[in-house]
Write an enzyme that holds these catalytic residues in place. Structure first.
Site, mmCIF file in Angstrom:
data_model
loop_
_atom_site.group_PDB
_atom_site.id
_atom_site.type_symbol
_atom_site.label_atom_id
_atom_site.label_comp_id
_atom_site.label_asym_id
_atom_site.label_seq_id
_atom_site.Cartn_x
_atom_site.Cartn_y
_atom_site.Cartn_z
ATOM 1 N N GLU B 130 0.823 -1.217 0.000
ATOM 2 C CA GLU B 130 0.000 0.000 0.000
ATOM 3 C C GLU B 130 0.856 1.266 0.000
ATOM 4 O OE1 GLU B 130 -3.796 0.310 0.286
ATOM 5 O OE2 GLU B 130 -2.891 2.103 -0.555
ATOM 6 N N GLY B 135 1.576 7.310 -0.566
ATOM 7 C CA GLY B 135 1.860 7.378 0.876
ATOM 8 C C GLY B 135 0.739 6.888 1.758
ATOM 9 N N LYS B 206 4.468 4.687 -10.089
ATOM 10 C CA LYS B 206 3.178 4.581 -9.398
ATOM 11 C C LYS B 206 2.041 4.329 -10.394
ATOM 12 C CE LYS B 206 4.778 7.534 -5.627
ATOM 13 N NZ LYS B 206 5.011 8.959 -5.249
#
Lengths: 432, 432
Positions: B130, B135, B206
């Protein structure tokens, strides 16, 4: 690929019919994600003949919900009837028969969650209920799992789309509460009997569920302080607007400053227009979560509606289906913290108040003295008008709600105060 | 209560030291939530003597990471070193030794996720990550689990705090890229070598992870089209502002209109100021998820920093710890859809372009003809100035990026076009 998992659906209204449609339309994707096909075993309805929003094989329909939830071939029971009974009895029967349960029933979980969670534990049954709060917005799973290593301080959100639609209309068009409600009803955002929404019952049930998960403590609807929006006037909205605020119905679950108790409340409040919740328009929902390490998080999306709520139900169906195949279950209710739920008077908030006063020297000093006597500091005072129309608009600093209400009580008794108008709590802009 | 679960921590920098602190400070809560105490078994660092942000028992420190991750008493390995090696080898060793793995390593997962996920599957090991994207914001779990019954159409987000800080400063103060970067470096928002952030590598990693989960397809960093923000000028920012837009570095993962392929890209784009992503200030992150049934969801919060990232790591630690006790594991990588990742030219976007043109009759007609030749329709044209300073500012409708780039190439070749200035993609305001 494992053998098919069979689903019993209880209720086939706005949400249920979308669940049926999505199970059919996404059959292949769901099977690939679960590792087994999902099959509809039956749909319990009140009347067989009624017209539905989606096509359903008539042989699947039944009015005998009790038999359906205990049928040997059923693996998963999905409850989207709502209300306390017969939903509770059916869920308990399903669990006792070894079924996994997915429900969207906020009222039941907030009123008698203890019974439902205990049955889940005793029967080693899965119980998922993401759709019960904030519709399509993934909120319970993040709170329960993603934040499991953090300490939640506060949950602050708009969790009722109907009241947000009404307040947004009042704000953007200057409409009265009654006119805005009628528009919401005409558009299907509000029900014919809007009590559950406009009196804050729906939001209070959601607040109880959110607080329970966030603080690892059992919270019921009866623990939630609740005020609705029926008494908000166009003048209140205009006055908030003039000060750079907007009025929202908020659900607030907050740890006390010493961490030893929690307050859970639903009431209208003024929030600054610069606050992200101020920009939540129409029937949308949004929830702020403040945690010690994560800081401020916001979750935003459609809080109601057939397809969005069905999306959350389907996510839970996939989860319980995977759990059944893996012969495991999701995290159960966590109430180890067992914090005290403190009364509204102990909650920390701020207050906006407009006073019609006599325009005499010394009025402000005497009013300020009342605030001081109750240990409430004043953040801003604005004096408007002169003579008979003189008005003091005061916003306090943070204080207990008890102190703020006592202050207002004392103000009402002052001879120089002709009327106390526009009392409203203020949230969302002062750091603790 | 089960026997303690032992954690090996790899790396003790900004994030690792917060993980150590939180494991200590939240010991009781974590034990209650997991059902067993969590104990730090060892911390692998490069140099033993270095000063840390938190207190650590010196006996826990080791430079021999390889031995630590295979130690018999270790249950969970937490990797917060970052980069490809030695992180990859250590994670593979850990899995081969039966450990559960929690990692925040976006670069590794985006470059060689296939190896890591295969090892997890083959060793029946848990792999949670995660913290690798956005973040503290719970994003991967909601996408992977809450949306498991829905069909994601698009993920659109600000996933790099450094570049958002820089662009926000340029927008709010009129600073140049270089000045805003220096300020970000002085405040610790940007590293001494800012390449990974400002050239979009971090956001691209990401985007690959997000796209993989959202579309059940393996996507690597190499599949992601990438442009950084180093060439954005103060003039670009001012020109966007004048038109009611703001420039953001976006990560966009989108299904093609026919659903048969996906595009994954990171580039600066103009978005309308009314778009919720436009209000994301400073180093915050926010991600929009558009799904067929759920509609538009937004997740907002701190995208980096020690404590926020540690919050996400701790959430994953609790999850893998619960799984170990229940003798189960979380959902594994899902790539069944195996969609084609199409090249940037096939992505659908819009384009803003400023042309310095000769102020002669018929200029607009000839420019419009070029757009038409490439099958690109024009949404708005604004003509500014006269004579030698005449400028055409054009915003297109949706078209393939290939058609838009070809249009711009043709415009550059026109004799009446003196210069093509301010070419920028436009996102976030036109329904497909």
């Amino acid at each position: 690929m494992t053998k098919p998992l069979k689903i019993a659906l209880l209720g086939c209204g706005v949400v249920g019919s979308q669940v049926v449609r999505l199970l059919r339309e996404q059959e292949g994707d769901l099977a690939a994600r679960v590792g087994a096909p999902l099959e509809l075993a039956g749909v319990a309805v009140r009347k067989i003949g009624r017209k539905r929003d989606t096509e359903i094989d008539p042989e699947l329909l039944t009015t005998d919900a009790e038999s359906l939830v205990t049928r040997d071939d059923v693996d998963i029971v999905v409850e989207v009837i709502g209300g306390i009974e017969p939903a509770r009895s059916l869920i308990l029967s399903a669990m006792a028969s070894g079924k996994s349960v997915v429900t969207a029933n906020k009222a039941l979980l907030a009123e008698d969650g203890a019974t439902i969670h205990r049955a889940a534990r005793e029967n080693n049954a899965d119980l998922y209920f993401e759709a019960s709060v904030a519709g399509a917005i993934p909120l319970l799973r993040p709170l329960r799992e993603s934040m499991a290593g953090d300490r939640v301080q506060r949950v602050l959100g708009i969790v009722n789309g109907t009241t947000n639609y009404i307040l947004d209309k009042m704000d953007s068009t200057g409409a009265s509460f009654t006119d805005a409600l009628e528009e919401a009803q005409a558009l299907g955002y509000a029900e014919a009997d809007p009590t559950a929404d406009v009196e804050g019952f729906d939001a209070a049930a959601k607040a109880a569920i959110l607080a329970g998960i966030a603080f690892h403590t059992r919270v019921t609807a009866a623990d939630v302080y609740r005020e609705g929006i029926t008494e908000i006037t166009a003048a209140d909205v205009a006055s908030a607007e003039a000060m750079g605020y907007v009025i929202k119905l908020l659900a607030i679950c907050a740890r006390s400053d010493d961490g030893g108790s929690v307050g859970v409340r639903v009431h209208p409040a003024m929030i600054p227009r610069s606050h992200p919740l101020a920009g939540v328009r129409e029937a949308y929902n949004a929830v702020f979560v403040e945690a010690e390490s994560a800081g401020r998080l916001m979750f935003y999306g459609a809080g109601a509606g057939g397809a969005p709520t069905a999306s959350a139900v389907l996510g839970d169906i996939v989860a319980v289906a995977r759990n059944r195949i893996a012969n495991t279950r999701g995290p159960e209710e966590s109430t180890y913290a067992d914090l005290r739920v403190h009364p509204m008077g102990d909650s920390i908030t701020r207050c906006h108040v407009s006073l019609d006063v006599a325009d005499k020297p010394g009025v402000l000093a005497r009013v300020a003295e009342i605030f001081a006597k109750h240990d409430v500091s004043i953040q801003t005072v604005r004096q408007e008008g002169r003579g008979d129309d003189a008005q003091l608009v005061i916003v306090s600093h943070r204080a207990t709600d008890a102190a703020l209400q006592a202050t207002i009580g004392s103000l009402r008794e002052m001879d120089i105060v002709r009327a106390v108008a526009g009392v409203m709590r203020v949230e969302g802009d002062e750091a603790p």
